[in-house]
Design a protein around this motif. Sequence first.
Motif, short mmCIF file in Angstrom:
data_model
loop_
_atom_site.label_atom_id
_atom_site.label_comp_id
_atom_site.label_asym_id
_atom_site.label_seq_id
_atom_site.Cartn_x
_atom_site.Cartn_y
_atom_site.Cartn_z
N SER A 104 0.85 -1.19 0.00
CA SER A 104 0.00 0.00 0.00
C SER A 104 0.89 1.23 0.00
CB SER A 104 -0.89 0.04 1.24
OG SER A 104 -1.76 -1.06 1.23
N VAL A 105 0.59 2.18 -0.88
CA VAL A 105 1.33 3.44 -0.90
C VAL A 105 0.33 4.57 -0.79
CG1 VAL A 105 3.01 4.85 -2.13
CG2 VAL A 105 3.05 2.38 -2.42
N ASP A 106 0.61 5.51 0.10
CA ASP A 106 -0.29 6.65 0.30
C ASP A 106 0.40 7.94 -0.09
OD1 ASP A 106 -2.04 4.86 1.31
OD2 ASP A 106 -1.71 5.37 3.41
N TYR A 107 -0.41 8.92 -0.47
CA TYR A 107 0.10 10.27 -0.65
C TYR A 107 -0.57 11.16 0.38
CZ TYR A 107 2.29 9.34 -5.16
OH TYR A 107 3.10 8.88 -6.15
N LEU A 108 0.20 11.97 1.05
CA LEU A 108 -0.37 12.89 2.03
C LEU A 108 -0.70 14.20 1.31
CD1 LEU A 108 -1.05 13.31 5.01
CD2 LEU A 108 1.22 14.29 5.29
N LEU A 109 -1.99 14.53 1.29
CA LEU A 109 -2.42 15.75 0.61
C LEU A 109 -3.02 16.70 1.62
CD1 LEU A 109 -4.26 13.99 -2.34
CD2 LEU A 109 -1.95 14.88 -2.36
N ASP A 110 -3.33 17.91 1.17
CA ASP A 110 -3.96 18.89 2.06
C ASP A 110 -5.26 18.35 2.61
OD1 ASP A 110 -1.93 20.44 1.30
OD2 ASP A 110 -3.06 21.73 -0.07
N LYS A 111 -5.97 17.62 1.74
CA LYS A 111 -7.31 17.17 2.13
C LYS A 111 -7.27 15.86 2.91
CE LYS A 111 -8.82 19.14 -2.20
NZ LYS A 111 -8.76 18.78 -3.62
N PRO A 169 5.49 13.65 -0.67
CA PRO A 169 4.43 13.20 0.23
C PRO A 169 3.99 11.74 0.06
CG PRO A 169 3.50 14.44 -1.58
CD PRO A 169 4.97 14.51 -1.74
N ALA A 170 4.73 10.96 -0.74
CA ALA A 170 4.34 9.56 -0.86
C ALA A 170 5.09 8.73 0.18
CB ALA A 170 4.70 9.04 -2.25
N TRP A 171 4.42 7.80 0.79
CA TRP A 171 5.16 6.86 1.61
C TRP A 171 4.48 5.50 1.57
CZ3 TRP A 171 1.42 9.64 4.07
CH2 TRP A 171 0.64 8.96 5.03
N VAL A 172 5.30 4.49 1.78
CA VAL A 172 4.78 3.13 1.74
C VAL A 172 4.10 2.85 3.06
CG1 VAL A 172 5.41 0.71 1.49
CG2 VAL A 172 6.60 2.44 0.15
N ALA A 173 2.80 2.62 3.00
CA ALA A 173 2.03 2.48 4.23
C ALA A 173 2.03 1.05 4.76
CB ALA A 173 0.59 2.93 3.99
N GLY A 174 2.32 0.11 3.91
CA GLY A 174 2.33 -1.26 4.40
C GLY A 174 2.70 -2.23 3.31
N GLY A 175 3.04 -3.44 3.73
CA GLY A 175 3.36 -4.48 2.77
C GLY A 175 4.84 -4.78 2.70
N GLU A 176 5.18 -5.71 1.84
CA GLU A 176 6.57 -6.14 1.70
C GLU A 176 6.93 -6.18 0.22
OE1 GLU A 176 6.16 -10.01 3.52
OE2 GLU A 176 7.68 -9.45 4.99
N ILE A 177 8.17 -5.87 -0.09
CA ILE A 177 8.68 -6.08 -1.44
C ILE A 177 9.93 -6.94 -1.29
CG2 ILE A 177 9.58 -4.99 -3.52
CD1 ILE A 177 8.00 -2.49 -2.75
N LEU A 178 9.85 -8.18 -1.73
CA LEU A 178 10.98 -9.09 -1.54
C LEU A 178 11.70 -9.34 -2.85
CD1 LEU A 178 9.12 -11.80 0.61
CD2 LEU A 178 10.41 -9.83 1.44
N ALA A 231 8.06 2.59 -5.70
CA ALA A 231 8.14 1.92 -4.40
C ALA A 231 9.16 0.79 -4.45
CB ALA A 231 6.77 1.39 -4.01
N ILE A 232 9.23 0.07 -5.57
CA ILE A 232 10.15 -1.06 -5.67
C ILE A 232 11.59 -0.59 -5.58
CG2 ILE A 232 11.01 -2.88 -7.21
CD1 ILE A 232 8.11 -3.18 -8.21
N THR A 233 11.90 0.54 -6.23
CA THR A 233 13.27 1.05 -6.18
C THR A 233 13.46 1.97 -4.98
OG1 THR A 233 12.47 2.61 -7.82
CG2 THR A 233 13.91 0.88 -8.60
N ARG A 234 12.43 2.10 -4.18
CA ARG A 234 12.42 2.99 -3.02
C ARG A 234 12.77 4.41 -3.40
NH1 ARG A 234 15.01 0.46 2.16
NH2 ARG A 234 15.47 2.63 2.56
N LEU A 235 12.26 4.83 -4.53
CA LEU A 235 12.47 6.22 -4.95
C LEU A 235 11.25 7.07 -4.57
CD1 LEU A 235 14.03 5.61 -8.46
CD2 LEU A 235 15.18 6.58 -6.48
N ALA A 236 10.24 6.43 -3.98
CA ALA A 236 9.05 7.17 -3.57
C ALA A 236 9.45 8.18 -2.49
CB ALA A 236 7.99 6.22 -3.04
#
Lengths: 313, 271
Positions: B12-19, B62-71, B54-59
């Motif tokens: 899961s990847v989220d973006y933090l926005l004003d709203k 305001p984006a962050w990985v909220a959960g999960g695994e990338i193996l 997210a896979i290359t961890r270039l996110a």
Amino acid sequence: MNAIPDPVRAATADVSPVIALENITRSFGLVHALRGISFSLVPGRALALVGESGCGKTTCARIIARMDRPTSGTMLFRGNDVTAIGSGAQERAYRRAVQMVFQDPFASLNPVFSVGHHLVRPLKLHGHVQGRKGATDRVDTLLESVGLDPILTAHKFPHELSGGQRQRVNIARALAVQPEVLVADEPTSMLDVSIRLGILELLSSIKRERNLALLYITHDIATAAHVAEEIVVMFAGQMVEWGETTSVITDPRHPYTKLLLSAVPDPYKPFVPGDSARFLQHAEEIRCVSRPTSDGVEKVGSNHFVRTLGEAA
Amino acid sequence: MTGPLLQVRNLSVDYLLDKGVFNAVKNVSFNIGRGELFGLAGESGCGKSTIAYAITRLAKPPAWVAGGEILLDGHDLLGMTERALQTVRWKRIGMVFQSAMNSLNPLMRVEAQFHDVLSRHTGCTREKSRARAKEMFRLVGIPTDRLSNYPHQFSGGMRQRIVIAICLALSPELIIMDEPTTALDVVVQREILEQVVDLQKSHGFSVLFITHDLHLMAQICHRIGVMLKGELVEVGDVRQVSRAPVHDYTKRLWGAIPNLPTLGSMQGRLA
């Protein structure tokens, strides 16, 4: 399209062209961007200009939109020679008649102005409306005509719209001027595949309803077939094959047209590993034989012409 | 060494926005096998590029990985230190972005850009990296005497091939291609992708291919995943997804693509 003067066709043609290019060339130093381009735009009909990047399609559009001038050749507007710059009034009349929709919907709207402002400006500048009430009404009809909700959209700013919606606003802006010719330079190439069809259908319906002459420029021959009755395939500044779309697409004669058609993605023909060298060589050979200048034109159908291959220099 | 090369589990990847929070990627899981060409399709804004980042961890915020695994080969990329990650990026996971015009440094000769990557990851000398660069240029079919040119001296298609060549120079196991040919015309697109398919076969790397063009994807991928609003709605073998799509959205996506009309349909339309 009378790329070749054809007395039979000219006599039976029911409408005269709005814009006609005759043997237009354009050189940038040693680069011959356009070589002997001749075609005409007729009200209520769409002409597609197809070719790879750098083949001169945008240079053609810029010349028609009067952002560039041809090196030689003649350009006719309603039968009058407009190759040289005319008086202020003549230029204004020309620009009112010819409007353009650009490739990049993100860069062609001013981010600090609302959608309404983008549409009111051309309406006022070209004297199509008077007063605030009249302007708002016209903005609403324009937005409706391109499939946008006026109440939701008019006060929005470009960043609040998606790419497809922005392109619709750009089309509405061009229509606000009440043009006779619409030049659309790759209007869908920056949009998602899933919304391209909607924009293409909008362009087609506008062309029909307003009896516009449409010049549709693209590198995607598949979309050209959806929009245009006539097609011109360009390569290295020359028209290599042109005529009725159905005829050109179902019976391509020039090797470059064939190459272009074969490269359209077909989901049922997966790539074969080990095939790339063959395709690359094939494509390069076709580019080589298509590049030399040639004056020979062969008529292969009632409205279907092919340029013969030139001698290598 | 028998499991899949890359496993994405409940990402899961989220973006933090004003709203508030926007869930760009919602609980997405898929595997990419060794030597597999996996395609991720969907319209713009559906989260497919966010997954690539997210896979290359270039996110970046305001984006962050909220959960999960990338193996990758069983090792969690999300839990790695920045230092450990540097041994993975480029060396094991290469990336080719959409705009070839912008992914090369305009001020450096192409040769120097090869050396930059190679010396950083393998510490090799200029001579060695020049030899490797020549080898890579031959592989993608560009004359080796053009190594000393600057990016602006190449056409768009050539630049994209150079990016792919730099990517291949370190023999990565996975290459992520985010809309690699969207800015190019169909003939050049075909030339590049035919090469990618060939190189994949000969070098055996895996590919994560991201595009909105399902037709193109069906031509080159082995398996396809279709995304809608951050969710993976359908994953399947290319034959199944193209001939018998299950999800309603996949069917609509197929129908939305301007196709070369057949003779019959064109005569009907223009009549």
